[in-house]
Motif scaffolding. Structure first.
Motif, PDB file in Angstrom:
ATOM      1  N   LEU A 226      99.163  80.255  43.136  1.00 52.21           N
ATOM      2  CA  LEU A 226      98.556  79.400  42.111  1.00 52.21           C
ATOM      3  C   LEU A 226      99.578  78.418  41.536  1.00 52.21           C
ATOM      4  CD1 LEU A 226      96.491  82.139  40.267  1.00 52.21           C
ATOM      5  CD2 LEU A 226      95.539  80.266  41.627  1.00 52.21           C
TER       6      LEU A 226
ATOM      7  N   PRO B  26     100.432  86.384  44.264  1.00 48.59           N
ATOM      8  CA  PRO B  26      99.251  85.606  43.854  1.00 48.59           C
ATOM      9  C   PRO B  26      99.586  84.548  42.808  1.00 48.59           C
ATOM     10  CG  PRO B  26      98.735  87.940  43.941  1.00 48.59           C
ATOM     11  CD  PRO B  26     100.216  87.832  44.100  1.00 48.59           C
ATOM     12  N   SER B  27     100.448  84.871  41.865  1.00 50.07           N
ATOM     13  CA  SER B  27     100.834  83.884  40.857  1.00 50.07           C
ATOM     14  C   SER B  27     101.647  82.766  41.489  1.00 50.07           C
ATOM     15  CB  SER B  27     101.635  84.551  39.729  1.00 50.07           C
ATOM     16  OG  SER B  27     102.911  84.950  40.171  1.00 50.07           O
TER      17      SER B  27
ATOM     18  N   PRO C 176     100.329  80.370  35.449  1.00 49.64           N
ATOM     19  CA  PRO C 176     100.449  81.450  36.436  1.00 49.64           C
ATOM     20  C   PRO C 176     101.887  81.905  36.635  1.00 49.64           C
ATOM     21  CG  PRO C 176      99.948  79.365  37.525  1.00 49.64           C
ATOM     22  CD  PRO C 176      99.757  79.149  36.053  1.00 49.64           C
TER      23      PRO C 176
ATOM     24  N   LEU D 247      94.703  84.336  47.901  1.00 53.37           N
ATOM     25  CA  LEU D 247      95.689  84.455  46.829  1.00 53.37           C
ATOM     26  C   LEU D 247      96.987  85.066  47.344  1.00 53.37           C
ATOM     27  CD1 LEU D 247      93.452  85.660  43.854  1.00 53.37           C
ATOM     28  CD2 LEU D 247      94.463  83.396  44.191  1.00 53.37           C
TER      29      LEU D 247
ATOM     30  N   THR E 222      91.869  79.590  40.426  1.00 51.43           N
ATOM     31  CA  THR E 222      91.633  80.952  40.911  1.00 51.43           C
ATOM     32  C   THR E 222      90.207  81.107  41.435  1.00 51.43           C
ATOM     33  OG1 THR E 222      93.185  81.774  39.239  1.00 51.43           O
ATOM     34  CG2 THR E 222      91.753  83.387  40.310  1.00 51.43           C
ATOM     35  N   ARG E 223      89.246  80.636  40.647  1.00 46.53           N
ATOM     36  CA  ARG E 223      87.850  80.751  41.059  1.00 46.53           C
ATOM     37  C   ARG E 223      87.572  79.952  42.327  1.00 46.53           C
ATOM     38  NH1 ARG E 223      84.867  79.984  35.148  1.00 46.53           N
ATOM     39  NH2 ARG E 223      85.133  82.139  34.421  1.00 46.53           N
TER      40      ARG E 223
ATOM     41  N   THR F  91      94.225  76.786  35.616  1.00 42.89           N
ATOM     42  CA  THR F  91      94.592  77.980  36.381  1.00 42.89           C
ATOM     43  C   THR F  91      93.357  78.803  36.724  1.00 42.89           C
ATOM     44  OG1 THR F  91      96.746  78.074  35.274  1.00 42.89           O
ATOM     45  CG2 THR F  91      95.982  80.083  36.360  1.00 42.89           C
TER      46      THR F  91
END
Length: 368
Positions: free
Chosen positions: A133, A129-130, A78, A173, A161-162, A157
């Motif tokens: 993560l 968002p990255s 990410p 996120l 996310t899920r 990753t």
């Protein structure tokens, strides 16, 4: 007037600035990712006393226990996915804002400062968002990590996310978005204000020419990033804790809980404690303490950061830990920001010169 003329002479096409900045920024981020992992572990460590103390010992401990790819470079995917497009947007917006502000008569120093704010705000939509993560995966380390219990246990990753979207919603996120902006906007503004001013001094020292030499390029780039990193360290600590902490439920702490989780904790119930908690329960049972890393026994009434307010978080940290707590992880942050900034800005200047001199782009009149 001389400053404006010098600025006009050194303007490169926007596409050159974006490509050079994107490649330089991504290279710097990937190079220093392992140091960033150590910083994240130090700042987000919930254990008392802290498992991670000095930079060197923490680095070696993570490497020996968890390895390079799944330990020190956990969360690198990410980080890469957010770094290149983020820095691409940043440098494009920075150059556009800087040139327009200078053209309308804003003083150069103020233009650099304001442009850093604007550029980072534009890029934040991509990199936050990255960052969420990356930070969680760095704190977690390897899947089913037996050496460090972070409260998270993502397989990859994609799984992270899920899981976050399914359990916490898509907005998660962007969790800590405000805290990230509070850290990164001042950092970017200070970094580029320092860098542009130091570049000016370096050119004067080198005799007024555009080429200041590799030594001065490295010096101006590293000192600008390092100084900005130290100044904004308390904001980085707050950001890290907000993005990684799991808020306690409103129920009194107990060995086994079966009550209904409160609405305030449902947002932050990431995939954690899977081996110790029932899968149907989303009530978190761990809080990141704000006790100092040297405290062996937590103080009575140890507090959790108020995730709704950066300023409240700073106040809580200062009351519980003092100034040392606010600058927790300042060593790794200084090293990371210095080397990352040096890599990014030196490569930025080198690539700009290469692009300007390359016959395929120098002769086509590209002026975007």
């Amino acid at each position: 007037m001389a400053e404006e003329e010098e600025e006009e002479d050194t303007r490169h096409p926007y596409i050159h600035c974006m490509l050079a900045g994107g490649l330089g920024g991504t290279s710097g981020d990937l190079l220093m990712h392992s140091i960033d992992t150590v910083k994240t572990r130090q700042q987000g460590d919930p254990h008392i006393p802290s498992k991670y103390t000095s930079l060197s010992s923490s680095y070696l401990k993570i490497f020996r226990q968890e390895g390079l790819r799944r330990g020190l470079y956990s969360g690198v995917t990410p980080a890469f996915l957010g770094s290149f497009p983020g820095t691409l947007i940043f440098f494009g917006c920075y150059e556009w804002s800087k040139r327009h502000l200078i053209d309308i008569g804003v003083h150069n120093s103020l233009a650099y400062l304001a442009s850093g704010f604007v550029a980072d705000l534009a890029a934040s939509v991509v990199y936050v968002p990255s960052e969420v993560l990356k930070t969680r995966l760095q704190l977690q380390g390897r899947f089913n990590n037996p050496f460090f219990k972070s409260g998270y246990n993502y397989q990859s990753t994609l799984h992270a996310t899920r899981t976050i979207i399914k359990q916490e919603g898509f907005a998660a996120l962007f969790y800590g978005y405000r805290a990230t902006l509070f850290r990164d906007l001042p950092f970017s503004a200070l970094q580029f204000a320092f860098y542009e001013q130091e570049q000016k001094w370096a050119r004067q020292y080198a005799g007024g020419g555009k080429d200041i030499g590799l030594g001065l390029e490295i010096l101006t780039a590293t000192t600008a990033g390092g100084l900005a990193g130290v100044i904004t360290c308390p904001l980085d600590v707050v950001k890290t804790r907000i993005q990684t902490q799991v808020n306690p439920s409103d129920e009194p702490p107990a060995k086994a809980t079966s009550g209904k989780p409160s609405s305030s904790t449902s947002r932050t119930s990431a995939s954690h404690h899977l081996s110790q908690q029932t899968l149907h329960s989303k009530a978190p049972n761990r809080a990141i303490s704000t006790s100092s890393p040297g405290t062996t026994i937590p103080k009575a009434g140890s507090v959790t950061l108020d995730t709704s307010s950066v300023f409240t978080g700073l106040k809580l940290m200062y009351k519980a830990e003092g100034i040392a707590g606010c600058f927790r992880g300042v060593g790794p942050r200084f090293v990371w920001t210095s080397v990352q900034s040096g890599t990014m800005l030196v490569l930025y200047q080198v690539l700009l010169k290469q692009l300007a001199a390359h016959p395929m782009v120098a002769s086509d009149g590209l002026s975007l």
